[in-house]
Scaffold this motif. Structure first.
Motif, PDB file in Angstrom:
ATOM      1  N   ILE A 138     -28.408  20.333  21.357  1.00 51.83           N
ATOM      2  CA  ILE A 138     -28.752  19.347  22.385  1.00 51.83           C
ATOM      3  C   ILE A 138     -28.520  20.004  23.743  1.00 51.83           C
ATOM      4  N   VAL A 139     -29.543  20.031  24.584  1.00 46.52           N
ATOM      5  CA  VAL A 139     -29.412  20.451  25.982  1.00 46.52           C
ATOM      6  C   VAL A 139     -29.954  19.297  26.806  1.00 46.52           C
ATOM      7  N   SER A 140     -29.085  18.598  27.562  1.00 49.56           N
ATOM      8  CA  SER A 140     -29.517  17.322  28.115  1.00 49.56           C
ATOM      9  C   SER A 140     -28.587  16.827  29.197  1.00 49.56           C
ATOM     10  N   ARG A 141     -29.115  15.945  30.045  1.00 46.41           N
ATOM     11  CA  ARG A 141     -28.230  15.099  30.836  1.00 46.41           C
ATOM     12  C   ARG A 141     -27.539  14.135  29.878  1.00 46.41           C
ATOM     13  N   LEU A 142     -26.252  13.916  30.092  1.00 46.72           N
ATOM     14  CA  LEU A 142     -25.479  13.070  29.195  1.00 46.72           C
ATOM     15  C   LEU A 142     -25.513  11.640  29.728  1.00 46.72           C
ATOM     16  N   THR A 143     -26.593  10.931  29.396  1.00 45.65           N
ATOM     17  CA  THR A 143     -26.802   9.574  29.883  1.00 45.65           C
ATOM     18  C   THR A 143     -27.278   8.689  28.746  1.00 45.65           C
ATOM     19  N   GLN A 144     -27.166   7.370  28.971  1.00 41.05           N
ATOM     20  CA  GLN A 144     -27.666   6.442  27.962  1.00 41.05           C
ATOM     21  C   GLN A 144     -29.160   6.574  27.799  1.00 41.05           C
ATOM     22  N   GLN A 145     -29.886   6.867  28.895  1.00 44.35           N
ATOM     23  CA  GLN A 145     -31.334   7.043  28.777  1.00 44.35           C
ATOM     24  C   GLN A 145     -31.667   8.081  27.710  1.00 44.35           C
ATOM     25  N   LYS A 146     -30.843   9.120  27.607  1.00 42.15           N
ATOM     26  CA  LYS A 146     -31.090  10.195  26.651  1.00 42.15           C
ATOM     27  C   LYS A 146     -30.607   9.851  25.247  1.00 42.15           C
ATOM     28  N   GLY A 147     -30.142   8.607  25.047  1.00 50.53           N
ATOM     29  CA  GLY A 147     -29.772   8.159  23.707  1.00 50.53           C
ATOM     30  C   GLY A 147     -28.355   8.498  23.292  1.00 50.53           C
ATOM     31  N   PHE A 148     -27.487   8.823  24.238  1.00 53.40           N
ATOM     32  CA  PHE A 148     -26.128   9.215  23.851  1.00 53.40           C
ATOM     33  C   PHE A 148     -25.289   8.031  23.392  1.00 53.40           C
ATOM     34  N   ASP A 149     -25.702   6.805  23.702  1.00 50.22           N
ATOM     35  CA  ASP A 149     -25.007   5.667  23.106  1.00 50.22           C
ATOM     36  C   ASP A 149     -25.268   5.624  21.603  1.00 50.22           C
ATOM     37  N   LEU A 208     -24.885  20.939  25.304  1.00 49.18           N
ATOM     38  CA  LEU A 208     -24.777  21.486  26.661  1.00 49.18           C
ATOM     39  C   LEU A 208     -25.296  20.441  27.632  1.00 49.18           C
ATOM     40  N   GLY A 209     -24.470  20.061  28.621  1.00 49.85           N
ATOM     41  CA  GLY A 209     -24.942  19.103  29.615  1.00 49.85           C
ATOM     42  C   GLY A 209     -23.799  18.466  30.368  1.00 49.85           C
ATOM     43  N   SER A 210     -24.143  17.605  31.294  1.00 50.16           N
ATOM     44  CA  SER A 210     -23.172  16.819  32.044  1.00 50.16           C
ATOM     45  C   SER A 210     -23.824  15.503  32.411  1.00 50.16           C
ATOM     46  N   GLY A 211     -22.983  14.516  32.782  1.00 50.41           N
ATOM     47  CA  GLY A 211     -23.566  13.227  33.111  1.00 50.41           C
ATOM     48  C   GLY A 211     -22.542  12.145  33.239  1.00 50.41           C
ATOM     49  N   GLU A 212     -22.771  11.036  32.557  1.00 47.29           N
ATOM     50  CA  GLU A 212     -21.929   9.860  32.707  1.00 47.29           C
ATOM     51  C   GLU A 212     -20.527  10.132  32.169  1.00 47.29           C
ATOM     52  N   ASP A 231     -14.390  22.885  14.102  1.00 52.46           N
ATOM     53  CA  ASP A 231     -15.162  23.725  13.188  1.00 52.46           C
ATOM     54  C   ASP A 231     -16.593  23.233  13.027  1.00 52.46           C
ATOM     55  N   LYS A 232     -16.902  22.072  13.648  1.00 54.41           N
ATOM     56  CA  LYS A 232     -18.218  21.486  13.452  1.00 54.41           C
ATOM     57  C   LYS A 232     -18.972  21.239  14.754  1.00 54.41           C
ATOM     58  N   MET A 233     -18.293  21.295  15.903  1.00 58.97           N
ATOM     59  CA  MET A 233     -18.995  21.023  17.142  1.00 58.97           C
ATOM     60  C   MET A 233     -18.447  21.857  18.298  1.00 58.97           C
ATOM     61  N   ALA A 234     -19.314  22.158  19.253  1.00 63.05           N
ATOM     62  CA  ALA A 234     -18.934  22.873  20.473  1.00 63.05           C
ATOM     63  C   ALA A 234     -19.668  22.216  21.631  1.00 63.05           C
ATOM     64  N   ILE A 235     -18.980  22.105  22.767  1.00 64.69           N
ATOM     65  CA  ILE A 235     -19.540  21.407  23.921  1.00 64.69           C
ATOM     66  C   ILE A 235     -19.335  22.265  25.162  1.00 64.69           C
ATOM     67  N   TRP A 236     -20.347  22.349  25.992  1.00 65.29           N
ATOM     68  CA  TRP A 236     -20.260  23.017  27.286  1.00 65.29           C
ATOM     69  C   TRP A 236     -20.674  21.985  28.335  1.00 65.29           C
ATOM     70  N   PHE A 237     -19.709  21.562  29.162  1.00 68.25           N
ATOM     71  CA  PHE A 237     -20.008  20.585  30.202  1.00 68.25           C
ATOM     72  C   PHE A 237     -20.491  21.310  31.453  1.00 68.25           C
ATOM     73  N   GLY A 238     -21.619  20.880  31.982  1.00 64.24           N
ATOM     74  CA  GLY A 238     -22.245  21.552  33.113  1.00 64.24           C
ATOM     75  C   GLY A 238     -23.588  22.079  32.665  1.00 64.24           C
ATOM     76  N   PHE A 239     -24.078  23.082  33.389  1.00 59.43           N
ATOM     77  CA  PHE A 239     -25.350  23.684  32.976  1.00 59.43           C
ATOM     78  C   PHE A 239     -25.265  25.188  33.079  1.00 59.43           C
ATOM     79  N   ASN A 240     -25.862  25.858  32.109  1.00 59.35           N
ATOM     80  CA  ASN A 240     -25.888  27.312  32.043  1.00 59.35           C
ATOM     81  C   ASN A 240     -27.237  27.685  31.426  1.00 59.35           C
ATOM     82  N   GLU A 241     -28.135  28.226  32.246  1.00 55.73           N
ATOM     83  CA  GLU A 241     -29.498  28.491  31.780  1.00 55.73           C
ATOM     84  C   GLU A 241     -29.521  29.460  30.607  1.00 55.73           C
TER      85      GLU A 241
END
Length: 475
Positions: free
Chosen positions: A297-308, A327-331, A347-357
């Protein structure tokens, strides 16, 4: 045909979202069809130094903004074969970010007036002035009112493109009236008035000669109350002028065969793609396993993007044999939700807050599946990039996602991804599990990936439609 784009961002100068990708790539595709295209942007402080230093001042003027007269420099630079004109005013644009300030109305009214004041300094008027999103919505309004009788301006035709109807540039009527120095007749139902306030986007919708938006389905959706953001009535009135033209991506920029950000370049080789997965797992500290399905997932972290929906389904999803990379940032609430799930699932997930092309490209290359459960999505570029990098999309059937991702049919062997309709966590989770079941079947999986490889992700066909739209206007 001379075409001028007016927009608030464009690659490779400045970017916060998909608008920049479109305004950066479409002019190159139009130029290949014979159009002479110029892009006008604010001269932000964040423009790369080498580009800013290469820009040369070609004219200077002043812009009347309410009671103020503000300096406006016009600078020219050519980047990747595209001519850019930069509107220079340090008070409004020499800031650390593109958006998010208390004087947004003043900044972009200044930009809109500056674009029009600039035109008669350039020697040749454009045939088409193509405006993008709320930041330029005032331009068609001014062209049909204040500039209607100015020599040379009458023959300019305007196209106004809606990239996301949710962001409308709504401000107080008193503020816009003062900035524009216009009378009460500009703030009626047929003009800028919007539920007691004033809307920049409505200026574009009411006064542009033609309207476009970024997918066929979104063009239909925004004429409904559900998706119309209180402007559906205005859009329905102009439905005969509205074109739905699907976005593309710059296939030279997004090319897994040449992308320097990847561990291994590839085209259709799933074996080489899995080597990118192993490299990303190493980079992010996940267990190295070429066989585990990796969902990106590379996205803005918002409800519009379905994160709820993701929040509701996450605990069940993580029981599956998968890895999830976000990868993303938002709400803040969504970021906190992801942070809360991380300690028990490293062991199952990794998260990068912000953006890195660079990391974004590596996620596209490494992921087997790419998740976009958006509640609405005007076009979406991420699913196109995912397909380009041979990652199989899982999307909700809305906007451009519906137009570009066809559900896989195991009986006919057609389809390039997996889709679901109702925006519920249950439907999303069911569809993810269905996709995982096919991932375990090599014959089906290779067919799905091969189907995705047949798609045309570039701008060629869409650019031809824009040229057709322009020709219709100038004829």
């Amino acid at each position: 045909m001379r075409v001028m784009f007016a927009a608030s961002e464009a690659m490779p100068l400045v970017k916060t979202g998909g608008l920049a990708d479109v305004v950066g790539a479409l002019p190159k595709a139009l130029a290949k069809l014979g159009a002479e295209v110029t892009v006008v942007l604010p001269k932000y402080e964040t423009i790369p130094q080498e580009i800013a230093e290469a820009a040369k001042t070609i004219a200077v003027t002043e812009v009347q903004l309410g009671w103020r007269r503000q300096y406006c420099g016009i600078q020219e630079v050519v980047v990747d074969g595209v001519r850019f004109l930069l509107i220079d005013n340090e008070f409004y644009f020499k800031r650390g970010q593109l958006y998010g300030y208390g004087d947004e109305a003043e900044r972009f009214v200044f930009f809109s007036v500056a674009v029009l004041e600039m035109l008669d300094k350039l020697g040749r008027m454009p045939d088409i002035l193509h405006c993008h999103d709320w930041q330029t919505g005032i331009i068609p309004f001014l062209l049909k009112t204040r500039y209607a009788n100015r020599p040379g301006y009458r023959n300019i035709r305007t196209v106004y493109t809606i990239h996301n109807l949710q962001y409308q540039g709504v401000f107080s009527r008193e503020l816009l009236q003062e900035l524009l120095t216009t009378g009460d007749d500009s703030f009626t139902e047929d003009s800028l008035e919007f539920y007691g306030a004033a809307s920049c986007m409505k200026g574009g919708l009411r006064f542009a000669d033609k309207l476009s938006t970024v997918s066929f389905t979104y063009a239909r959706e925004i004429q409904s109350e559900e998706y119309g953001e209180k402007l559906d009535g205005v859009i329905r009135q102009r439905s005969h002028d509205l074109w739905g033209i699907l976005n593309g991506i710059d296939t030279e920029v997004y090319n897994p065969m040449t992308d320097p950000n990847l561990a291994v370049n590839y085209r259709d080789s799933l074996e080489k793609k899995r080597r990118n997965k192993l490299a990303l797992q190493r980079e992010l500290g996940l267990p190295e396993d070429a066989g585990v399905p990796l969902i990106g997932i590379v996205s803005r972290l918002t409800q519009q993007k379905g994160f709820d929906l993701i929040a509701e389904a996450l605990s069940e999803l993580l029981k599956e044999r998968i890895q999830l990379v976000v990868l993303g940032s938002g709400e803040p609430g969504i970021e906190d939700m992801l942070r809360g799930a991380l300690p028990a699932n490293r062991d199952k997930m990794a998260i990068w807050f912000g953006f890195n092309e660079g990391l974004a490209r590596r996620i596209y290359a490494a992921s087997d599946l790419y998740l976009m459960p958006s509640r609405f999505e005007p076009c979406g570029l991420s699913q196109l990039i995912a397909l380009r990098y041979r990652s199989v999309p899982i999307v909700r059937e809305t906007g451009g996602l519906k137009d570009t991702v066809a559900p896989y049919n195991e009986y006919t062997g057609t389809g390039n991804g997996f889709t679901f309709g109702p925006p519920t966590a249950h439907d999303m989770l069911y569809t993810i599990r269905r996709a995982l079941s096919f991932y375990g079947d090599a014959e089906h999986w290779e067919r799905i990936v091969a189907n995705g490889a047949k798609n045309d992700y570039g701008w060629e066909s869409s650019a031809e439609l824009y040229c057709k739209l322009y020709r219709e206007l100038v004829s």
